[in-house]
Design a protein around this motif. Structure first.
Motif, PDB file in Angstrom:
ATOM      1  N   ASN A  43       4.752   8.920 -36.144  1.00 55.38           N
ATOM      2  CA  ASN A  43       4.751  10.085 -37.233  1.00 55.38           C
ATOM      3  C   ASN A  43       3.252  10.419 -37.759  1.00 55.38           C
ATOM      4  OD1 ASN A  43       6.055  11.953 -38.653  1.00 55.38           O
ATOM      5  ND2 ASN A  43       6.256  10.607 -40.470  1.00 55.38           N
ATOM      6  N   ALA A  44       2.349   9.770 -37.621  1.00 49.38           N
ATOM      7  CA  ALA A  44       1.017   9.840 -37.868  1.00 49.38           C
ATOM      8  C   ALA A  44       0.664  10.831 -36.978  1.00 49.38           C
ATOM      9  CB  ALA A  44       0.147   8.731 -38.004  1.00 49.38           C
ATOM     10  N   THR A  45       0.871  10.644 -35.689  1.00 58.19           N
ATOM     11  CA  THR A  45       0.291  11.746 -34.493  1.00 58.19           C
ATOM     12  C   THR A  45       1.238  12.817 -34.835  1.00 58.19           C
ATOM     13  OG1 THR A  45      -0.339   9.855 -33.172  1.00 58.19           O
ATOM     14  CG2 THR A  45       0.613  11.833 -32.057  1.00 58.19           C
ATOM     15  N   ALA A  46       2.388  13.060 -34.906  1.00 58.98           N
ATOM     16  CA  ALA A  46       3.262  14.175 -35.087  1.00 58.98           C
ATOM     17  C   ALA A  46       2.805  14.942 -36.274  1.00 58.98           C
ATOM     18  CB  ALA A  46       4.638  13.835 -35.356  1.00 58.98           C
ATOM     19  N   GLN A  47       2.383  14.481 -37.377  1.00 59.57           N
ATOM     20  CA  GLN A  47       1.912  15.008 -38.784  1.00 59.57           C
ATOM     21  C   GLN A  47       0.622  15.892 -38.161  1.00 59.57           C
ATOM     22  OE1 GLN A  47       3.129  15.957 -41.562  1.00 59.57           O
ATOM     23  NE2 GLN A  47       4.879  14.723 -41.526  1.00 59.57           N
ATOM     24  N   PHE A  48      -0.169  15.103 -37.625  1.00 59.42           N
ATOM     25  CA  PHE A  48      -1.594  15.480 -37.374  1.00 59.42           C
ATOM     26  C   PHE A  48      -1.249  16.628 -36.171  1.00 59.42           C
ATOM     27  CE2 PHE A  48      -5.224  16.112 -34.946  1.00 59.42           C
ATOM     28  CZ  PHE A  48      -6.212  16.294 -35.953  1.00 59.42           C
ATOM     29  N   GLN A  49      -0.593  16.704 -35.342  1.00 59.45           N
ATOM     30  CA  GLN A  49      -0.303  17.736 -34.481  1.00 59.45           C
ATOM     31  C   GLN A  49       0.336  18.795 -35.259  1.00 59.45           C
ATOM     32  OE1 GLN A  49       1.743  15.406 -31.414  1.00 59.45           O
ATOM     33  NE2 GLN A  49      -0.032  15.351 -30.106  1.00 59.45           N
ATOM     34  N   ALA A  50       1.241  18.852 -35.970  1.00 59.70           N
ATOM     35  CA  ALA A  50       1.648  19.904 -36.993  1.00 59.70           C
ATOM     36  C   ALA A  50       0.485  20.702 -37.561  1.00 59.70           C
ATOM     37  CB  ALA A  50       2.571  19.404 -37.891  1.00 59.70           C
ATOM     38  N   LYS A  51      -0.378  19.987 -38.113  1.00 59.90           N
ATOM     39  CA  LYS A  51      -1.670  20.509 -39.050  1.00 59.90           C
ATOM     40  C   LYS A  51      -2.321  21.202 -38.195  1.00 59.90           C
ATOM     41  CE  LYS A  51      -5.086  17.747 -40.679  1.00 59.90           C
ATOM     42  NZ  LYS A  51      -5.732  16.938 -41.726  1.00 59.90           N
ATOM     43  N   GLN A  52      -2.670  20.873 -36.729  1.00 59.59           N
ATOM     44  CA  GLN A  52      -3.666  21.060 -36.041  1.00 59.59           C
ATOM     45  C   GLN A  52      -3.120  22.007 -34.880  1.00 59.59           C
ATOM     46  OE1 GLN A  52      -6.394  20.262 -36.842  1.00 59.59           O
ATOM     47  NE2 GLN A  52      -7.940  20.605 -35.054  1.00 59.59           N
ATOM     48  N   LYS A  53      -2.017  22.782 -35.208  1.00 65.52           N
ATOM     49  CA  LYS A  53      -1.534  23.780 -34.293  1.00 65.52           C
ATOM     50  C   LYS A  53      -2.465  24.656 -33.560  1.00 65.52           C
ATOM     51  CE  LYS A  53       3.259  24.280 -35.950  1.00 65.52           C
ATOM     52  NZ  LYS A  53       3.169  24.237 -37.354  1.00 65.52           N
ATOM     53  N   PRO A  88      -4.710   8.555 -34.732  1.00 62.05           N
ATOM     54  CA  PRO A  88      -5.116   8.953 -36.012  1.00 62.05           C
ATOM     55  C   PRO A  88      -5.544   7.599 -36.786  1.00 62.05           C
ATOM     56  CG  PRO A  88      -3.001  10.050 -35.225  1.00 62.05           C
ATOM     57  CD  PRO A  88      -3.337   9.124 -34.222  1.00 62.05           C
ATOM     58  N   LEU A  89      -4.690   6.646 -36.703  1.00 62.84           N
ATOM     59  CA  LEU A  89      -5.144   5.328 -37.368  1.00 62.84           C
ATOM     60  C   LEU A  89      -6.490   5.106 -37.071  1.00 62.84           C
ATOM     61  CD1 LEU A  89      -4.083   3.246 -39.532  1.00 62.84           C
ATOM     62  CD2 LEU A  89      -3.137   1.918 -37.413  1.00 62.84           C
ATOM     63  N   PHE A  90      -6.982   4.870 -35.926  1.00 68.18           N
ATOM     64  CA  PHE A  90      -8.090   4.423 -35.316  1.00 68.18           C
ATOM     65  C   PHE A  90      -9.292   5.158 -35.906  1.00 68.18           C
ATOM     66  CE2 PHE A  90     -11.337   4.836 -32.369  1.00 68.18           C
ATOM     67  CZ  PHE A  90     -12.130   3.606 -32.362  1.00 68.18           C
ATOM     68  N   LEU A  91      -9.082   6.668 -35.740  1.00 70.05           N
ATOM     69  CA  LEU A  91     -10.088   7.341 -36.118  1.00 70.05           C
ATOM     70  C   LEU A  91     -10.347   7.585 -37.704  1.00 70.05           C
ATOM     71  CD1 LEU A  91      -9.328  10.387 -33.702  1.00 70.05           C
ATOM     72  CD2 LEU A  91     -11.434   9.088 -33.687  1.00 70.05           C
ATOM     73  N   ASP A  92      -9.348   7.474 -38.441  1.00 70.40           N
ATOM     74  CA  ASP A  92      -9.567   7.596 -39.652  1.00 70.40           C
ATOM     75  C   ASP A  92      -9.751   6.163 -40.360  1.00 70.40           C
ATOM     76  OD1 ASP A  92      -8.333  10.165 -39.585  1.00 70.40           O
ATOM     77  OD2 ASP A  92      -6.302   9.411 -40.356  1.00 70.40           O
ATOM     78  N   VAL A  93      -9.746   5.032 -39.701  1.00 65.63           N
ATOM     79  CA  VAL A  93     -10.036   3.816 -40.025  1.00 65.63           C
ATOM     80  C   VAL A  93     -11.783   3.628 -39.976  1.00 65.63           C
ATOM     81  CG1 VAL A  93      -9.921   1.203 -39.935  1.00 65.63           C
ATOM     82  CG2 VAL A  93      -7.767   2.604 -40.402  1.00 65.63           C
ATOM     83  N   TRP A  94     -12.030   3.871 -38.868  1.00 64.85           N
ATOM     84  CA  TRP A  94     -13.422   3.411 -38.352  1.00 64.85           C
ATOM     85  C   TRP A  94     -14.271   4.546 -38.206  1.00 64.85           C
ATOM     86  CZ3 TRP A  94      -9.261   0.355 -35.805  1.00 64.85           C
ATOM     87  CH2 TRP A  94      -9.379  -1.106 -36.170  1.00 64.85           C
ATOM     88  N   VAL A  95     -13.963   5.609 -38.366  1.00 68.07           N
ATOM     89  CA  VAL A  95     -14.760   6.818 -37.985  1.00 68.07           C
ATOM     90  C   VAL A  95     -14.792   7.867 -39.112  1.00 68.07           C
ATOM     91  CG1 VAL A  95     -15.437   9.011 -36.550  1.00 68.07           C
ATOM     92  CG2 VAL A  95     -14.396   6.859 -35.460  1.00 68.07           C
ATOM     93  N   GLU A  96     -13.698   8.368 -39.674  1.00 67.75           N
ATOM     94  CA  GLU A  96     -13.645   9.134 -40.619  1.00 67.75           C
ATOM     95  C   GLU A  96     -14.581   9.368 -42.076  1.00 67.75           C
ATOM     96  OE1 GLU A  96      -9.946  10.007 -42.755  1.00 67.75           O
ATOM     97  OE2 GLU A  96     -10.535  11.723 -43.738  1.00 67.75           O
ATOM     98  N   HIS A  97     -14.885   7.870 -42.426  1.00 66.15           N
ATOM     99  CA  HIS A  97     -15.734   8.036 -43.755  1.00 66.15           C
ATOM    100  C   HIS A  97     -16.947   8.490 -43.394  1.00 66.15           C
ATOM    101  CE1 HIS A  97     -18.524   4.557 -42.206  1.00 66.15           C
ATOM    102  NE2 HIS A  97     -17.527   3.880 -41.460  1.00 66.15           N
ATOM    103  N   VAL A  98     -17.571   8.737 -42.191  1.00 63.59           N
ATOM    104  CA  VAL A  98     -18.824   9.021 -42.183  1.00 63.59           C
ATOM    105  C   VAL A  98     -18.757  10.771 -41.918  1.00 63.59           C
ATOM    106  CG1 VAL A  98     -21.020   8.958 -40.456  1.00 63.59           C
ATOM    107  CG2 VAL A  98     -19.512   7.104 -40.657  1.00 63.59           C
ATOM    108  N   VAL A  99     -17.574  11.092 -41.485  1.00 65.95           N
ATOM    109  CA  VAL A  99     -17.558  12.694 -41.385  1.00 65.95           C
ATOM    110  C   VAL A  99     -17.336  13.123 -43.114  1.00 65.95           C
ATOM    111  CG1 VAL A  99     -15.854  14.488 -40.888  1.00 65.95           C
ATOM    112  CG2 VAL A  99     -16.213  12.452 -39.454  1.00 65.95           C
TER     113      VAL A  99
END
Ligand code: MBD
Ligand code: FE
Length: 291
Positions: free
Chosen positions: A25-35, A87-98
């Motif tokens: 669902n995290a993948t589906a939610q992200f894809q919906a927002k990123q159309k 989504p989980l991997f990127l948000d846990v280990w990458v997003e904080h620097v973005v």
């Protein structure tokens, strides 16, 4: 007998965070927002992609990475996608620097990462409201109150406070089975003075699912799989920059070793017992930068 078995299965589902439940669902939610495709120039793509690949090449030389390790990485990356855990991997280990880069110039409240479990258009609620919750919602009641202001102190009447958080077992509605759709999610409109009073429950710390690819990385590296208990917020008002942030709880487990590196000292709350004995209360004011 069948009913008892079903009930046992439900209980089991509700107490185990499975990668498949949250990841898909995290993948589906992200894809919906990123159309819509994002327009980025060739120059910019080449600049950033070249820098990223060069950084990786340097790691391979520096650490003398072997073919065995390269193949392990390839297998793992394929599995991350199959598990829906990008989504989980990127948000846990990458997003904080973005987030650090995106919000470096703000004068108002500190931001933090959005994470994979935001869902837009949660039920609209008035300034004094109780977040949607089950009749028997577990956890210490928490009254979260405050005011939204501009950097010059002007109250921002009618500001929108979107709040979402995990339940007392550390699970998010729509990303774990057996939880009502909008449980512990709401879009609160502040009053004419930008004030809000939201009744909810204290969330529990969040554990990264142990049965997916992110869990396998954490296990293989001997890291902690936990995030401290937190509230997620998006606060916005016309003419002002929306802020995405999180709030934590003083003295809580994992506040000092968040796997997602998303805690800042300004974001740690210290709730106090309510006079009526009905749980805790805490005040936090938001300051929005001009747009
Ligand atoms: C979460 O609840 C979260 O907030 C983040 C950033 C990553 C994984 C789970
Ligand atoms: Fe979260």
């Amino acid at each position: 007998m069948t009913q008892q078995l079903d009930h046992a299965t439900d209980l089991h589902d509700a107490t185990v965070a499975r990668a498949a439940d949250s990841g898909a669902n995290a993948t589906a939610q992200f894809q919906a927002k990123q159309k819509a495709a994002v327009a980025v120039s060739k120059e910019r793509v080449s600049e950033v992609a070249t820098a990223a690949l060069t950084a990786l090449h340097e790691v391979i030389r520096d650490k003398q990475v072997t073919y065995e390790e390269y193949d392990a990485l390839k297998a793992w990356m394929i599995a991350v996608g199959q598990d829906g855990e990008w989504p989980l991997f990127l948000d846990v280990w990458v997003e904080h620097v973005v987030e650090e880069v995106a919000n470096a110039d703000r004068e108002g409240s500190k931001g933090s990462i959005e994470g994979p479990y935001y869902v837009p258009d949660a039920p609209a609620l008035p300034a004094r409201a109780t977040l949607p919750q089950r009749d028997d919602e577990a956890g210490t009641p928490l009254r979260f109150q405050g005011q939204v202001r501009a950097v010059d102190g002007t109250p921002l009447g009618g500001a929108l406070v979107e709040l979402w958080h995990a339940d007392d077992a550390g699970f998010y509605s729509q990303f774990a089975p057996g939880i009502p759709e909008w449980n512990l999610r709401g879009s609160i409109t502040a009053d004419d003075e930008g004030r809000f009073w939201i009744d909810t429950v204290q969330p529990a710390p969040y554990q990264i699912p142990t049965d997916g690819s992110c869990g396998r990385l954490i296990d293989a590296a001997g890291w902690s799989a936990w995030r401290p208990a937190h509230l997620h917020l998006k606060v916005s008002a016309p003419g002002h920059r929306l802020i995405t942030t999180q709030l934590y709880f003083e003295g809580g487990e994992y506040v000092a070793n968040d796997i997602a590196s998303a805690v800042k000292p300004e974001l740690v709350l210290a709730p106090t017992p309510r006079a009526d004995g009905q749980g805790d209360k805490v005040t936090y004011d938001f300051v929005l930068d001009p747009a």
